[in-house]
Enzyme design. Structure first.
Site, PDB file in Angstrom:
ATOM      1  N   TYR A   1      -6.041 -47.188 -14.387  1.00  0.00           N
ATOM      2  CA  TYR A   1      -6.697 -45.983 -13.614  1.00  0.00           C
ATOM      3  C   TYR A   1      -7.921 -45.529 -14.352  1.00  0.00           C
ATOM      4  O   TYR A   1      -8.698 -44.608 -13.725  1.00  0.00           O
ATOM      5  CB  TYR A   1      -5.718 -44.684 -13.461  1.00  0.00           C
ATOM      6  CG  TYR A   1      -4.536 -45.059 -12.420  1.00  0.00           C
ATOM      7  CD1 TYR A   1      -4.792 -46.209 -11.651  1.00  0.00           C
ATOM      8  CD2 TYR A   1      -3.444 -44.119 -12.306  1.00  0.00           C
ATOM      9  CE1 TYR A   1      -3.483 -46.525 -10.561  1.00  0.00           C
ATOM     10  CE2 TYR A   1      -2.438 -44.402 -11.328  1.00  0.00           C
ATOM     11  CZ  TYR A   1      -2.566 -45.726 -10.511  1.00  0.00           C
ATOM     12  OH  TYR A   1      -1.831 -45.971  -9.577  1.00  0.00           O
TER      13      TYR A   1
ATOM     14  N   ASP B   1       8.640 -55.543 -11.133  1.00  0.00           N
ATOM     15  CA  ASP B   1       8.838 -56.095  -9.649  1.00  0.00           C
ATOM     16  C   ASP B   1      10.545 -55.891  -9.720  1.00  0.00           C
ATOM     17  O   ASP B   1      10.989 -55.463  -8.359  1.00  0.00           O
ATOM     18  CB  ASP B   1       8.502 -57.312  -9.379  1.00  0.00           C
ATOM     19  CG  ASP B   1       8.513 -58.158 -10.679  1.00  0.00           C
ATOM     20  OD1 ASP B   1       8.911 -58.104 -11.734  1.00  0.00           O
ATOM     21  OD2 ASP B   1       8.448 -59.577 -10.353  1.00  0.00           O
TER      22      ASP B   1
ATOM     23  N   ASP C   1       7.564 -42.578  -7.532  1.00  0.00           N
ATOM     24  CA  ASP C   1       7.571 -42.318  -6.003  1.00  0.00           C
ATOM     25  C   ASP C   1       8.751 -42.858  -5.466  1.00  0.00           C
ATOM     26  O   ASP C   1       9.305 -42.289  -4.560  1.00  0.00           O
ATOM     27  CB  ASP C   1       6.193 -42.653  -5.320  1.00  0.00           C
ATOM     28  CG  ASP C   1       5.398 -41.461  -5.471  1.00  0.00           C
ATOM     29  OD1 ASP C   1       5.496 -40.317  -5.848  1.00  0.00           O
ATOM     30  OD2 ASP C   1       4.282 -41.454  -4.345  1.00  0.00           O
TER      31      ASP C   1
END
Ligand code: NAD
Length: 358
Positions: A140, A223, A251
């Protein structure tokens, strides 16, 4: 010593949920806790009043405070603003300005709300995990990034994943410390089979772990972690991970418990100063209707006392009050089952206040 709290309600339901959190602070202050709070603007409200999502007045307030309590920012009114004036720039701005590099997101399944989860009750019963996400590094923020045209004349976008040894060390240490205070199990999530950044990440976590022989360290690819969180979430206690993996996994984990209206979060700097906020957004669809669930913001007040003020006793009281109101059957719309009586934001806040005073 009086604790100074900067209160930044933000936009839309941010204002409504914050009003209920302030009721809780008022109760504690009336009991004799030395608290001082001052309100400031962040996000769209700050653009409206001062032309910037993180204006100077708020910078001063936030820097001088011992902790910051934030509602939520953003909403349709601000969607067309240029990028640098968007409310989320205010959020990134304050995180960067205050050096908030560690994001703590608990995910808890309240027994009373088991039916609200999309998973089977027996899979989430008793779930209590903590995701620790690095917040100021990774892809980011890595440079270079941008758009370009490649040698074949085709347009490309590119970003850089990046972590330094020091960045990994400090978040890993917090992970071990957090695990030490809980059930002494830390799972570090990376993508070490593919990414150089992850290879360094794993090496450093293992090195830091040598200083915490009492904590059981495990590693998992991101994953697999995404899958395991749904398959058998109770295998985890504390998860530590980088910015982008943590963004996605936290999330995902927030849905295990049923509603984002229930989940608080903390973002800390190296000295334990922190910003506390619900994980949900400004929910423009229900704003101004007394429908928002204020419990995530109220629980954020609890986290503030625990992490920044070293008052786990008050955090426990707030957690117990929230559990009490749920046990008594109080529900806002987001956590109600069909046929259950629904109460409003203010009534939920009042119920928590009453439970605290009991
Ligand atoms: P959101 O979290 O605001 O809402 C998603 C859904 O959850 C909506 O249906 C909403 O009504 C519901 N919801 C959220 N909080 C609730 C609560 N406390 N009680 C009951 N229901 C609740 O996410 P979104 O709709 O994607 O975003 C809306 C705005 O919020 C956008 O402008 C977005 O940029 C912003 N946002 C801000 C933050 C933040 O301030 N930290 C985080 C996420 C999104």
């Amino acid at each position: 010593m009086t604790k100074k709290i900067a209160i930044l309600p933000g936009d839309y339901i941010g204002l409504e949920v914050m009003a209920e959190a302030v009721k809780v602070l008022d109760v504690l202050r009336a009991e004799g806790e030395a608290l001082e709070y001052e309100f400031g603007l962040l996000g769209g409200a700050a653009v409206d009043a001062e032309g910037h999502p993180y204006p100077e007045s708020t910078q001063k307030l936030a820097r001088a405070a011992d902790a910051i309590l934030l509602g939520a920012v953003g909403g349709p009114k601000y969607d067309e603003l240029p990028r640098e004036l968007r409310p989320e720039r205010g959020l990134l701005g304050i995180r960067k300005d205050l050096g908030l590099f560690a994001n703590f997101r608990p995910a808890l399944a309240y027994a009373e709300l088991a039916a609200a989860s999309s998973l089977k009750p027996e899979i989430i019963a008793g779930l209590d995990l903590l995701i620790l996400r690095e917040l100021t590094g990774d892809i980011y923020f890595g440079q270079p990034r941008g758009r370009r045209t490649n040698a074949e004349g085709v347009e490309e976008g590119y970003d850089t994943m990046h972590y330094s040894r020091t960045e990994v060390e400090r978040i890993a240490r917090l992970g071990f410390e957090a695990a030490r205070k809980r059930s002494k199990k830390l799972c570090s999530v990376d993508k070490e089979n593919v990414l150089e950044t992850s290879r360094l990440w794993r090496e450093v976590v293992i090195e830091v772990g040598k200083g915490y022989p009492d904590v059981e360290l495990s590693h998992m690819y991101v994953d697999n972690a995404a899958m395991q969180l749904i398959r058998r979430p109770r295998q985890f206690d504390v998860i530590v991970t980088g910015n982008i993996f943590g963004d996605i996994l936290s999330d995902e984990a927030s849905m295990l418990g049923g509603s984002i209206g229930m989940l608080p979060s903390a973002s800390l700097d190296v000295n334990g100063k922190g910003m506390y906020e619900p994980i949900h957004g400004s929910a423009p669809d229900i704003a101004g209707q007394n429908k928002a669930n204020p419990l995530a913001t109220i629980l954020s007040v609890g986290m503030m006392f625990k992490y920044s003020f070293d008052r786990g006793d008050i955090a426990d009281r707030i957690d117990a009050a929230v559990k009490g109101v749920l046990r008594a059957g109080h529900r806002t719309g987001d956590i109600a089952q069909p046929g259950e009586k629904i109460i409003g934001t203010r009534e939920m806040g009042d119920a928590v206040v009453a439970a605290l005073q009991r």
